[in-house]
Enzyme design. Structure first.
Site, PDB file in Angstrom:
ATOM      1  N   HIS A   1       0.899  -1.162   0.000  1.00  0.00           N
ATOM      2  CA  HIS A   1       0.000   0.000   0.000  1.00  0.00           C
ATOM      3  C   HIS A   1       0.932   1.205   0.000  1.00  0.00           C
ATOM      4  O   HIS A   1       2.013   1.161   0.606  1.00  0.00           O
ATOM      5  CB  HIS A   1      -0.824   0.115   1.277  1.00  0.00           C
ATOM      6  CG  HIS A   1      -1.712  -1.046   1.576  1.00  0.00           C
ATOM      7  ND1 HIS A   1      -1.290  -2.147   2.247  1.00  0.00           N
ATOM      8  CD2 HIS A   1      -3.024  -1.244   1.313  1.00  0.00           C
ATOM      9  CE1 HIS A   1      -2.298  -2.989   2.392  1.00  0.00           C
ATOM     10  NE2 HIS A   1      -3.366  -2.479   1.832  1.00  0.00           N
TER      11      HIS A   1
ATOM     12  N   ASP B   1       2.428   2.014   3.311  1.00  0.00           N
ATOM     13  CA  ASP B   1       3.296   1.013   3.948  1.00  0.00           C
ATOM     14  C   ASP B   1       4.740   1.438   3.713  1.00  0.00           C
ATOM     15  O   ASP B   1       5.617   1.213   4.546  1.00  0.00           O
ATOM     16  CB  ASP B   1       3.183  -0.373   3.295  1.00  0.00           C
ATOM     17  CG  ASP B   1       1.809  -0.968   3.364  1.00  0.00           C
ATOM     18  OD1 ASP B   1       1.041  -0.578   4.242  1.00  0.00           O
ATOM     19  OD2 ASP B   1       1.513  -1.841   2.514  1.00  0.00           O
TER      20      ASP B   1
ATOM     21  N   ASP C   1      -0.600 -12.506   2.152  1.00  0.00           N
ATOM     22  CA  ASP C   1      -1.265 -11.497   2.970  1.00  0.00           C
ATOM     23  C   ASP C   1      -1.504 -12.148   4.334  1.00  0.00           C
ATOM     24  O   ASP C   1      -2.628 -12.477   4.714  1.00  0.00           O
ATOM     25  CB  ASP C   1      -2.577 -11.068   2.304  1.00  0.00           C
ATOM     26  CG  ASP C   1      -3.129  -9.797   2.908  1.00  0.00           C
ATOM     27  OD1 ASP C   1      -2.590  -9.364   3.945  1.00  0.00           O
ATOM     28  OD2 ASP C   1      -4.107  -9.248   2.361  1.00  0.00           O
TER      29      ASP C   1
HETATM   30  C1  XLS Z   1      -7.520  -6.829   4.284  1.00  0.00           C
HETATM   31  C2  XLS Z   1      -7.004  -7.015   2.924  1.00  0.00           C
HETATM   32  C3  XLS Z   1      -5.857  -6.096   2.534  1.00  0.00           C
HETATM   33  C4  XLS Z   1      -5.692  -6.079   1.036  1.00  0.00           C
HETATM   34  C5  XLS Z   1      -4.907  -4.943   0.507  1.00  0.00           C
HETATM   35  O1  XLS Z   1      -8.237  -7.667   4.825  1.00  0.00           O
HETATM   36  O2  XLS Z   1      -6.676  -8.350   2.744  1.00  0.00           O
HETATM   37  O3  XLS Z   1      -4.689  -6.479   3.172  1.00  0.00           O
HETATM   38  O4  XLS Z   1      -5.117  -7.263   0.570  1.00  0.00           O
HETATM   39  O5  XLS Z   1      -5.475  -3.726   0.791  1.00  0.00           O
HETATM   40 NI    NI Z   2      -5.654  -9.115   1.094  1.00  0.00          NI
HETATM   41 NI    NI Z   3      -7.497  -9.752   4.423  1.00  0.00          NI
END
Ligand code: XLS
Ligand code: NI
Ligand code: NI
Length: 452
Positions: A117, A120, A355
């Site tokens: 992001h 980040d 993620d």
């Molecule tokens: C949150 C999301 C986020 C997205 C990116 O739950 O998974 O991390 O992947 O904004």
């Molecule tokens: Ni995500």
């Molecule tokens: Ni998520």
């Protein structure tokens, strides 16, 4: 810093002024007999499976936010992870230190991609122009790191959910001033994604939804959302961006209800608003389960619509009902996932982004390695099993036989849409009560177990 090498096979380890993960060398494949925890047991990036290397199947990516920004604070306690790269009070210096740590980690792990992001990378400034200046500086630094390491950007995105200004939504905010601010932020995020040759751009709308329907004009908000996406797409295309846009469905959290609820809902939205050409889906395991679906279900829905773009790999906790973002380790479920993945011909443009975060009490620097090594090995092992099942078992033929009555004759005429309801009724009259045919679910389930 180490020297430049763009040879795809042996990417160099890039260490900045300070080594953050000292004592850990480049992780390599040693096979399942190895008892070295800092080695891959199954993920052999050069190994070819179903005509593609493991590296190309997965295009693994490290998520910047969890791995380098998430310090373990939760609603009940303070941060637990004292990341040394966050110690500077100067935002520019801190961002550079963090990026040094990120590229050291990514190159030691030999992962080909990362995702971020905007904020980040660097702390948001007090004004749009200050934020833009900071993003400019840090994206220059990232470009240099990418060139040195050969690491690529799988996707960029804008954080449109953390800042208080987005508490009522970003593109779906009832206040036009906030919508405009979100537009400015996305414009910068698109610019740096293009600058860093990002292959895709993601929209995850954590606040694009509502907390109460009583104060919400849903149709207006959805119309605004679509208008916003069209604008972003038109801008990015004008700037020469040729990658995919992905929408990442999630049913709730942080909003009570999120508009991008699940794959089927998002596909309906994309169709309705004429966005099918440019947008695909980025599916996340724990979001699927929050929507009461399996991850395999979500992949299948996307694949059937030709929109299986990318995935966010993680897992939930069966006893907890929220997005716990744990690293994947359930081979049986991953095999179910990768059966769909392989049959769909893989991902369109995207990859497998972790993620996922280490637990709050996993506080050693090497925990980040264990987590990713485990996730990559789990995927690699499941890929080998899923491929075996598709190539050597009765799995495909069993399913084909199940639908055999549509392969020819009247069933085929029906399937092709060349039959009237009267004819259908006549056929039923002629045939009488159809026999009961078993779905054989347990037999299919055993097949996975047999190949594990
Ligand atoms: C949150 C999301 C986020 C997205 C990116 O739950 O998974 O991390 O992947 O904004
Ligand atoms: Ni995500
Ligand atoms: Ni998520």
């Amino acid at each position: 810093m180490s020297s430049i090498s763009n040879s795809a096979e042996t990417l160099p380890v890039i260490i900045g002024e300070k080594e953050y993960f000292s004592g850990i060398d480049k992780i390599s494949y040693e096979g399942r007999e190895s008892d070295n925890p800092m080695a891959f047991k199954y993920y052999d990036e050069k190994r070819s499976v179903a005509g593609k290397t493991m590296k190309d199947h997965f295009k693994f990516a490290v998520a910047y936010w969890h791995s380098f920004c998430g310090t373990g604070g939760d609603p009940f306690g303070l941060p637990t992870k004292n990341f040394p790269w966050l110690s500077s009070n100067d935002p520019i210096q801190q961002a550079k230190d963090k990026m040094d740590a990120a590229f050291e980690f990514i190159t030691k792990l030999s992962v080909p991609y990362y995702c971020f992001h905007d904020f980040d990378l660097i702390e948001e400034g007090a004004s749009l122009s200050e934020s833009a200046r900071r993003l400019e500086i840090i994206s220059d630094y990232a470009l240099e790191k990418q060139k040195m390491s050969g690491v690529k950007l799988l996707w960029g995105t804008a954080n449109l959910f953390s800042n208080p200004r987005y508490m009522n939504g970003a593109a779906t905010n009832p206040d036009f001033a906030v919508v405009a601010y979100a537009g400015a932020q996305v414009k910068h995020a698109i610019d740096i994604t293009i600058k860093l040759q990002g292959e895709n751009y993601v929209f995850w709308g954590g606040r694009e939804g509502y907390m109460s329907l009583l104060n919400t004009h849903m149709k207006k908000e959805l119309d605004h959302f679509a208008t916003f996406l069209h604008m972003v797409k038109d801008y990015a295309r004008k700037q020469g961006f040729t990658g995919n846009f992905f929408i990442e469905p999630k049913p709730m959290e942080p909003s009570k209800h999120q508009y991008d609820f699940d794959a089927a809902t998002v596909i309906g939205f994309l169709r309705q608003y004429d966005l099918m050409e440019d947008f695909k889906l980025n599916l996340e395991v724990n979001h699927a389960t929050l929507a009461q679906h399996t991850f395999a279900h979500e992949l299948q829905v996307a694949a059937d619509a030709g929109l299986l773009g990318s995935m966010d790999a993680n897992r939930g906790d069966y006893q907890n009902g929220w997005d716990t973002d744990q690293f994947p380790n359930n081979i049986y479920e991953l095999v179910e996932t990768l059966l769909v993945f392989l049959e769909a011909g893989g991902l369109q443009g995207g990859g497998v982004n972790f993620d996922a975060k280490t637990r709050r009490n996993s506080t050693d620097p090497d925990d980040l390695f264990h987590a990713h090594i485990g996730g990559m090995d789990a995927f690699a092992r499941a890929l080998l099993i899923a491929n075996e099942i598709l190539e050597n078992s009765r799995y495909k033929s069993l399913r084909e036989t199940r639908y055999g009555s549509f392969a020819d004759g009247e069933g085929k005429t029906f399937e092709e849409g060349n039959m009237t309801l009267e004819t259908l009724a006549d056929i039923a009259g002629r045939n009488g009560e159809p026999p009961l045919t078993s779905g054989k679910q347990e037999l299919y389930e055993n097949l996975i177990n047999q190949y594990l």
